[in-house]
Design a protein around this motif. Structure first.
Motif, PDB file in Angstrom:
ATOM      1  N   VAL A   1      51.063  11.078  38.179  1.00  0.00           N
ATOM      2  CA  VAL A   1      50.469  11.309  39.503  1.00  0.00           C
ATOM      3  C   VAL A   1      49.359  12.345  39.342  1.00  0.00           C
ATOM      4  O   VAL A   1      49.604  13.441  38.826  1.00  0.00           O
ATOM      5  N   LYS A   2      48.157  11.974  39.753  1.00  0.00           N
ATOM      6  CA  LYS A   2      47.018  12.890  39.572  1.00  0.00           C
ATOM      7  C   LYS A   2      46.873  13.795  40.786  1.00  0.00           C
ATOM      8  O   LYS A   2      46.728  13.319  41.910  1.00  0.00           O
ATOM      9  N   ILE A   3      46.941  15.092  40.549  1.00  0.00           N
ATOM     10  CA  ILE A   3      46.671  16.060  41.612  1.00  0.00           C
ATOM     11  C   ILE A   3      45.730  17.101  40.998  1.00  0.00           C
ATOM     12  O   ILE A   3      46.100  17.746  40.008  1.00  0.00           O
ATOM     13  N   ASP A   4      44.547  17.225  41.551  1.00  0.00           N
ATOM     14  CA  ASP A   4      43.571  18.145  40.959  1.00  0.00           C
ATOM     15  C   ASP A   4      43.840  19.575  41.436  1.00  0.00           C
ATOM     16  O   ASP A   4      43.595  19.917  42.587  1.00  0.00           O
TER      17      ASP A   4
ATOM     18  N   LEU B   1      51.200  29.248  39.075  1.00  0.00           N
ATOM     19  CA  LEU B   1      50.072  28.790  39.888  1.00  0.00           C
ATOM     20  C   LEU B   1      49.764  29.813  40.978  1.00  0.00           C
ATOM     21  O   LEU B   1      50.620  30.608  41.365  1.00  0.00           O
ATOM     22  N   THR B   2      48.540  29.756  41.523  1.00  0.00           N
ATOM     23  CA  THR B   2      48.193  30.599  42.669  1.00  0.00           C
ATOM     24  C   THR B   2      48.814  29.957  43.912  1.00  0.00           C
ATOM     25  O   THR B   2      49.109  28.750  43.905  1.00  0.00           O
ATOM     26  N   PRO B   3      48.975  30.714  45.008  1.00  0.00           N
ATOM     27  CA  PRO B   3      49.516  30.113  46.242  1.00  0.00           C
ATOM     28  C   PRO B   3      48.681  28.924  46.717  1.00  0.00           C
ATOM     29  O   PRO B   3      49.214  27.928  47.216  1.00  0.00           O
ATOM     30  N   GLU B   4      47.369  28.992  46.513  1.00  0.00           N
ATOM     31  CA  GLU B   4      46.490  27.878  46.933  1.00  0.00           C
ATOM     32  C   GLU B   4      46.794  26.630  46.089  1.00  0.00           C
ATOM     33  O   GLU B   4      46.843  25.517  46.611  1.00  0.00           O
ATOM     34  N   GLN B   5      46.985  26.845  44.787  1.00  0.00           N
ATOM     35  CA  GLN B   5      47.282  25.690  43.917  1.00  0.00           C
ATOM     36  C   GLN B   5      48.633  25.071  44.286  1.00  0.00           C
ATOM     37  O   GLN B   5      48.775  23.850  44.319  1.00  0.00           O
ATOM     38  N   ILE B   6      49.611  25.912  44.586  1.00  0.00           N
ATOM     39  CA  ILE B   6      50.944  25.396  44.969  1.00  0.00           C
ATOM     40  C   ILE B   6      50.819  24.569  46.250  1.00  0.00           C
ATOM     41  O   ILE B   6      51.404  23.484  46.366  1.00  0.00           O
ATOM     42  N   ALA B   7      50.024  25.068  47.214  1.00  0.00           N
ATOM     43  CA  ALA B   7      49.850  24.345  48.487  1.00  0.00           C
ATOM     44  C   ALA B   7      49.236  22.972  48.224  1.00  0.00           C
ATOM     45  O   ALA B   7      49.676  21.958  48.770  1.00  0.00           O
ATOM     46  N   LYS B   8      48.224  22.935  47.341  1.00  0.00           N
ATOM     47  CA  LYS B   8      47.566  21.668  46.996  1.00  0.00           C
ATOM     48  C   LYS B   8      48.552  20.715  46.339  1.00  0.00           C
ATOM     49  O   LYS B   8      48.566  19.513  46.608  1.00  0.00           O
TER      50      LYS B   8
ATOM     51  N   ARG C   1      51.815  20.647  46.670  1.00  0.00           N
ATOM     52  CA  ARG C   1      52.795  20.135  47.643  1.00  0.00           C
ATOM     53  C   ARG C   1      52.192  18.974  48.439  1.00  0.00           C
ATOM     54  O   ARG C   1      52.842  17.956  48.645  1.00  0.00           O
ATOM     55  N   GLU C   2      50.930  19.158  48.815  1.00  0.00           N
ATOM     56  CA  GLU C   2      50.239  18.120  49.584  1.00  0.00           C
ATOM     57  C   GLU C   2      50.178  16.822  48.773  1.00  0.00           C
ATOM     58  O   GLU C   2      50.476  15.743  49.269  1.00  0.00           O
TER      59      GLU C   2
ATOM     60  N   PRO D   1      59.167  27.926  40.822  1.00  0.00           N
ATOM     61  CA  PRO D   1      58.365  27.783  42.048  1.00  0.00           C
ATOM     62  C   PRO D   1      59.025  26.820  43.046  1.00  0.00           C
ATOM     63  O   PRO D   1      59.626  25.831  42.629  1.00  0.00           O
ATOM     64  N   VAL D   2      58.924  27.138  44.345  1.00  0.00           N
ATOM     65  CA  VAL D   2      59.451  26.216  45.366  1.00  0.00           C
ATOM     66  C   VAL D   2      58.386  25.153  45.624  1.00  0.00           C
ATOM     67  O   VAL D   2      57.302  25.443  46.114  1.00  0.00           O
TER      68      VAL D   2
END
Ligand code: NAD
Length: 375
Positions: A215-218, A233-240, A242-243, A267-268
């Motif tokens: 699964v590709k997630i950039d 990961l940074t919080p922004e990367q984790i948010a991405k 999850r999305e 990480p959650v």
């Protein structure tokens, strides 16, 4: 006089054992006197008589065996009252949980014990045969699929029957290290459609070679450490992330999470809103449960079911469900470590503070904490 190696029976529900009849025989060959506590192997189907046939001596007086042993082999860390029994200068080899439990490490140092932490075995080609994290994670990955499949009220393979066609189950593996790779391979063998994701880009090729879809997630720059572990990961990367994973989770029947950060809390990754969008009856197996969990709602060592009918399996140590083989490979890791440093002339383990493997895994020696990360 020959040195004494002792394996006590594990406590607190641990089903594995640090010595098998096979490794007992090999340790005897090195010249060691091998003691094993009576029934130490029973929870992993190794019988007392198999140990005695291999040349080990059964012990019922655990206390005096701990007091006389030169080497103690265990799966789990020792309890404080048993550390007090150990002979100064003896060697204790086990998993240690040293990042979370500094007190045990202090006690081992004060007792003058040379402590080997199996978690800290370096991940080098030479030390591969001693790498217990890998030998156990491999079996945990297998067991995760088996447990997930047993909980699922569907089958994994596609079946074309006169009564109609059954579509294959969809399995999503998050975190593709040792456990994740084995989970993919096992789910594929059972006929599922498998997808996987990891933050380390090198993994994509391995996923594909097992016949699964990556699964590709950039996430931008992620990378890995020199030991091959993931970076945080940074919080922004984790948010991405999850999305990117939410849609795949919504279509999956089994989601297996194995994402860990060495020595840190996991990480959650699957939040309640992602789980709320998953299918009724789907199953999550959280292999990171022991280090905090990858899933919001994981209860350590329990299976819970959410309001929308998703089961979350939070067993801490799935390799212990296949204890015969988990013990076989763990005991073999210990034997390989001892054999590698065995001095035949002296009939003892040779301590080499400058050796790369020992630098990695010897945590206490000579009354002090000697490992740079724990000093
Ligand atoms: P691990 O148990 O620490 O982590 C499991 C996986 O989770 C890793 O692949 C990691 O990249 C991944 N992960 C971490 N954060 C994530 C996130 N946010 N999302 C998705 N995935 C995430 O790792 P491991 O299985 O013990 O091993 C890691 C690597 O080390 C593997 O590539 C393995 O092949 C390699 N390794 C090398 C040796 C050796 O050279 N002797 C031995 C063992 C393992």
């Amino acid at each position: 006089m020959s040195q004494i190696v002792f394996t006590p029976r594990e406590s607190s529900g641990e089903t594995r054992v640090a010595l098998t009849p096979e490794t007992a025989a090999a340790l005897r060959k090195l010249g060691l006197t091998v003691l094993v506590e009576s029934n130490a192997g029973i929870a992993s189907d190794y019988r007392n008589e198999d140990y005695t046939a291999a040349g080990a001596q059964l012990v019922t007086d655990r206390k005096s065996a701990l007091q006389t042993a030169d080497i103690v082999l265990r799966v789990r860390k020792p309890a404080a009252d048993e550390i007090a029994l150990l002979k100064p200068g003896c060697m204790h080899i086990s998993f240690l949980d040293a990042f979370q439990d500094k007190a045990t490490l202090q006690l081992l140092a004060q007792a003058g014990v040379t402590t080997i932490s199996m978690e800290m075995m370096p991940r080098t080609t030479l030390a591969q045969k001693m790498d217990a994290l890998s030998s156990q994670a491999n079996l945990a990955g297998y067991a995760a699929v088996v447990q997930g499949a047993a909980r699922l009220r569907r089958i994994l393979p596609m079946m074309m029957t006169p009564a109609g066609t059954i579509a294959p189950a969809r399995v999503f593996v998050i975190g593709v290290g040792v456990a994740g790779l084995q989970a993919i391979a096992t789910a594929k063998r059972l006929g599922a459609r498998v997808e996987a994701f990891d933050t380390r880009p090198v993994v994509e090729e391995q996923v594909r070679s097992l016949g699964a879809k990556f699964v590709k997630i950039d996430l931008g720059d992620t990378g890995q450490t020199a030991q091959g572990y993931a970076r945080e990961l940074t919080p922004e990367q984790i948010a991405k992330q999850r999305e990117g994973m939410a849609k795949v989770c919504a279509q999956s029947d089994i989601v297996i999470t194995t994402a860990k950060l060495f020595g840190r809390k996991a990480p959650v990754l699957l939040t309640a809103d992602i789980i709320a969008r998953m299918k009724q009856g789907s199953v999550i197996v959280d292999l990171a449960a022991e280090s905090g969990g990858n899933v919001e709602g994981t209860v350590f060592n329990q299976t819970v079911t959410t309001a929308n009918g998703v089961s979350i399996i939070g067993s801490g140590c799935l390799e212990a469900t296949v204890a015969t083989h988990a013990s076989q490979v763990y005991a073999s890791n210990l034997l390989n470590f001892i054999s590698h440093f065995w001095d035949e002339k002296q009939g003892s383990f040779s301590l080499k503070p400058e050796d790369e493997i020992q630098k990695g895994c010897v945590l206490t020696h000579g009354g002090a904490i000697v490992h740079s990360q724990f000093k």
